[in-house]
Every structure is written in structure tokens, then in C-alpha cells.
Enzyme design. Sequence first.
Site, PDB file in Angstrom:
ATOM      1  N   CYS A 474       0.872  -1.180   0.000  1.00 54.17           N
ATOM      2  CA  CYS A 474       0.000   0.000   0.000  1.00 54.17           C
ATOM      3  C   CYS A 474       0.911   1.232   0.000  1.00 54.17           C
ATOM      4  CB  CYS A 474      -0.969  -0.025   1.182  1.00 54.17           C
ATOM      5  SG  CYS A 474      -0.187   0.127   2.801  1.00 54.17           S
ATOM      6  N   ARG A 480      -3.427  -0.688   5.674  1.00 54.94           N
ATOM      7  CA  ARG A 480      -4.001  -1.702   4.791  1.00 54.94           C
ATOM      8  C   ARG A 480      -3.107  -2.923   4.603  1.00 54.94           C
ATOM      9  NH1 ARG A 480      -5.360   1.534  -0.540  1.00 54.94           N
ATOM     10  NH2 ARG A 480      -3.420   2.597   0.065  1.00 54.94           N
ATOM     11  N   ASP A 590      -8.081   3.697   0.905  1.00 53.82           N
ATOM     12  CA  ASP A 590      -7.183   4.051   2.006  1.00 53.82           C
ATOM     13  C   ASP A 590      -7.994   4.762   3.088  1.00 53.82           C
ATOM     14  OD1 ASP A 590      -5.177   4.803   3.703  1.00 53.82           O
ATOM     15  OD2 ASP A 590      -3.940   5.770   2.176  1.00 53.82           O
TER      16      ASP A 590
END
Length: 633
Positions: A474, A480, A590
Site C-alpha cells: 500500500c 491496509r 485508504d
Amino acid sequence: MRILWVKVGGLWPPDTGGRLRSLHLVSELSRRHHVSLATTHAPGEDPGPLLAHLPRCEVVSVPYALPKRGSAGFALALARSWLTTQPVDLLKSVVPGLREEVRRRLEGGAVDLCVADFLVGTANIVLPGPVPTLFFAHNVEHLIWRRLARVETSPWRRPLLEVEWRKLRAAEARACSRATLTVAVSEEDAALLAARAPAARVRAIPTGVDLSYFAPGTSREDDTSLVFMGSMDWLPNEDAVLHFLEAILPRVRGEVRNVSFTVVGRNPGPRLRAAAARDGIALTGRVEDIRPHVLRAAVFVVPLRVGGGTRLKIFEALAMGKAVVSTTVGAEGLPLVPGLHFVRADDPDEFAQAVVSLLRDPGLRRSLGLQGRRLVEERYGWPRVAEEFEKRCEEAVTLGRRHTACRPSPAARAGARIAGWLPEGIKRHARPLRSLQARHGLIDWKLRFRRALPTRREARTGDAGPIRSILYVCRGNIIRSPMAASLMRRCLADLGRNGVVVSSAGLYAGRGLPADPRARAVARSFGFSLDDHRARRLTAGMVGQADLIVALDSLIEAELRGRHPRAGRKITRLLTQPGDRPARPIDIPDPYDGEEDDIRRCFELLRASVRRQSSGLFARETAPEEVEAYHAS
């Protein structure tokens, strides 16, 4: 170098962390460079002491009173903020006299580098300008306001704070992107700023302390005395003391009788004065010398729930050999080891118990104080910190010379002005694309077009060959990708595939950062732990070692394919549930800018997607000789 240092709010008296840091750096720089300080002072204040303290500097100080809440100036700034995308904090810090002085000096050609001190300093500078600019970010400002919004209980003030921190976040990203170089005061802050402005050059310097001034005392400390130090007209400090009085001090007094608490700092507000009278604590207001108050106390407390940057107050207490109890936020960004240099406690019960333990154990207080003093002596004197800052100044000048020919054209500047009037929704969706280079952007659109074709079927996840290592990627590697990696490890354990190595990394990760506290809390609620996770920035070596690289959204995939074209067959995405229509790649949004509920939704989406992926990857057993043959090839 000829340096123009721009500071709104003055540097004298040095009674705040930001003023102290800047004053020491300006003083040290002026020993080897020509430094001109353009600043402000309150009407009626005498700038003479500042001039006397900086004899080697040229000081130009403009009289200006920062608008306070309730004043006409603040109301005007608030009205302008409602009509624009600019935050109130910047609009009320525009000083016409200072801005004109800065413009005249920069256009005069006698400046090699302009330093914008704090985000509000950038409000009085045109960025990019005729000379290289260094943005000195003492704090991640939007993070402070965001935390203020979280602890705010007023139903009408909280929405205003929510709007303000989002505007500050955008303003910080603009300042970082337009400045030649941004300097933060911790690696954590540098990573946060870089994550919002990937094209910016962001560096970090350590914080410092005056070791000769802040030294251990010889007088005996009071075994039942606590102290807090900080400017009480700064909202995070006021919130910290009120929180301490309401949730922590009663618990301490329930264990140890006659405990006194002294708050050292300027301008305590009405709420704090009323609470002090109710609870019987001492408010000193502004003092000429804080050291006697700190040296007299047995324990130095930092119960901050809101903040940013680094807390100079902790370094000063350590330099005086004091035992410190602090929250995680209070010690954020400082290179301190809990249990060795200070005691860390976030829960009110834990904080109170830590204070009680230190009040009852002089030996432990002395041990913590000695270790803290040793740390700052070895690494954090102001001359050493100034050397690091000087290197960053030289880097900014070099970068400025290199990019002089690359200044924006009039057409580009006009485009930027037009973009400023676009609806925020359009800008929010377009903003992530700005982090991509042109080549990566073309890759992103190419992938979107190919996958939009009705005949296009997504390649099976395992098409790269036998899998024995998986890498999730990420941006920051703090929410994440570590959650995805933890979920995959659990799935593999359930499938009995314990020989597969699962890891994570971030394209713009700050090395060594822990997982986001909200992500840790969400993971714990689902029976997972991210407490030991430390962020890693993606390297070519990681890409080469991984058999499968999972990008968690389309922009990350495009950038991965652009950076590492030879690894294309190993790069994939999580997929939707196949049904009547073929499975398609899915974006994992996100949640960094959201609340804990957004991170919880992200975790649940990851859980379902990673389960599908693990089932697809390991639907059949791969023979050992097949694995060896694949890797040998």
C-alpha cells in the site's frame, strides 16, 4: 549562505517549544551564515531583547497582533475561510507588512534561501518563489486539529474542527509540494507529510536541548510534587491538564496523600483557572525561569491526548534528570525507550499508577533521570542539531539551482489557479493521480481500459507460478497492507500452508513506524495483533524475492508496474466475488483520513477479499519438484 528566515508570532520570549527550537537554530546558523530574520511582535512589545540575543542577525520585526477568538480579525478570517478552501489558521496569520518585506527582499536578489518557519510562515511567502524555499514543519498541523476534533465534546464546535483539519491537511500538502525542501522534526512527521505529498522532498532533523541551561539540580525534590510545563494558551496543553485533573489526579491522590500539582506556562484560560481553584493546584502563568519549578517536582507529567511534532518539554525535563510519565502522543517522535528513559501510559488508570509508583520509589526516579540525561548529552545538544539543519539548508539551495530552469510556466500557473476553483469532490478523486509520474498514469489508464472490455477476463492469481512468498503493498504500510498480511497468515494457517512467507511494504512508508493506533485497535477487536509491526519502504530486493505482489488499489498497481516492469507477471490485485460476471480487481480504499469505523470497514473488506484470494491460490497442492523447477527457471 544568505538566509531569510520568516516567522509569524515572534521568537521572544522563548517560552514555547517552537520559539526555542527556531531561536537556537537561527543563533547557531548566524555563526557561519548571514541570517536575516523577518518576524512579528505584538503591538507595545519591545523587540530589543530579541535583537540583543541575536547580535549576528539582521532582525526586522513588524508589529502585529494575531487575531484571537471573538475578535473582529478572527471573525473576518473565519468568514473568508468559509468562502474559500483556506484554513482559518493561515488566513489569520497573513501579515501585510511582513509579506511586503519578504517580497521586497526576495525580489532584490540578495537572498540564497528563504526559510518558512511553521505552516503559517508560508502564508506570507509566494510558493514557488524566486529563490529556493525550505518549509520548516515543527508539527503536522492537521494531525493536531484532527485530534482536537476527536476529543471535542461540544456538538457545534466539533464540525468546525473537522472542517478546519481537512483544510489544514490540504494546505500542508500544497506547502510541501511547492517548497524546494520540507524539514520535519521527526521521522514519523516526515513520513506523514510525504504520504500526503508524494512528489515533495521531505527530510527530518532531531530536536535538541540546551544542555548547559537545563541541568540537574542539587536541591532536594519534593516527594509528593508533580509538574506540567507548557504554554497554556495552546489548546493541546490545556486539554492535557484538564484531562489530568478530571481523570488522573483524583486516582493519584487516592493512593498518595498531600500530592501537589503545579502547571508552569503562560496564559491559562478561564476553564483551567476554574478547574485549578476547584482542585487546589498551582498555576504559575508566565515565569522568567521554569527550572526551579521542574527541579522541585518528583515527577514530570505529560498527559497529552492531542499534539504533533516533538515535545521539547520532555527533552528539557530529561536534561534536568527528572523522571517523566507521558502518553504515547506526548512522547511521539522522540527517540525514547519506554521503561528506560521514561514511563509510557495512555489509560488514565495506568497513568495514575505509574505516577504513584514513581512517587513511592526514589531509586526508580533517579535511574530514569540518569538515563534520560545521558541520552540527550550524547546526541541532542543544539550545536549538533544545527549542523543537521545546516545540511538541509545547503541541500535546498543545491536543489533550487538545479531546478531554476524548471519553474512553472504562466500557463501552468493559470491552470493551478483554475484548479483552485474546481469542486472539492472532483479534486478529491483527482488528487491521488498527481502522485503518479506521467508514465505511471498512462499505465493506470491502460489497465482501466483493458479491464473495461467485456471480453477481458482477469488472470488467475496464481498464474505467476508456484507461490512461497506473498508481498502486500500500500502507500504507508501502517494500515491496509499489514492488515492484509495478517489476514493471509491466518488463512494460510487454517489451510495448513505454513511454509509460505507473507510480508508487507509501502511505496512511501516511513521506515520503522508502528501500525496506526486505530488499525491496532481494530485488529485486536478481530483477534489479530499488529503491535509488533514496523513499516518498511518497498525496495527492488523485496520485489525480486516475492513470488506474488498484491497491490491494494489501482494507483499502487500502476506505480508498481511502472517502477518494476520486469515484475509485471507477479503483480496482481484482490478480486471481487465471481458470479454471473467474471471477477474483477477491487480497490481497497485508504482509510487513513477517516475514523476508526472506516478502518473497521476496510478490515472487513480485506478479510473477505483475502479469504477469496487464499482459496484461489491454494485450491490445489503444488508438488515440491514443481516449486523447485519454477524457481530454478
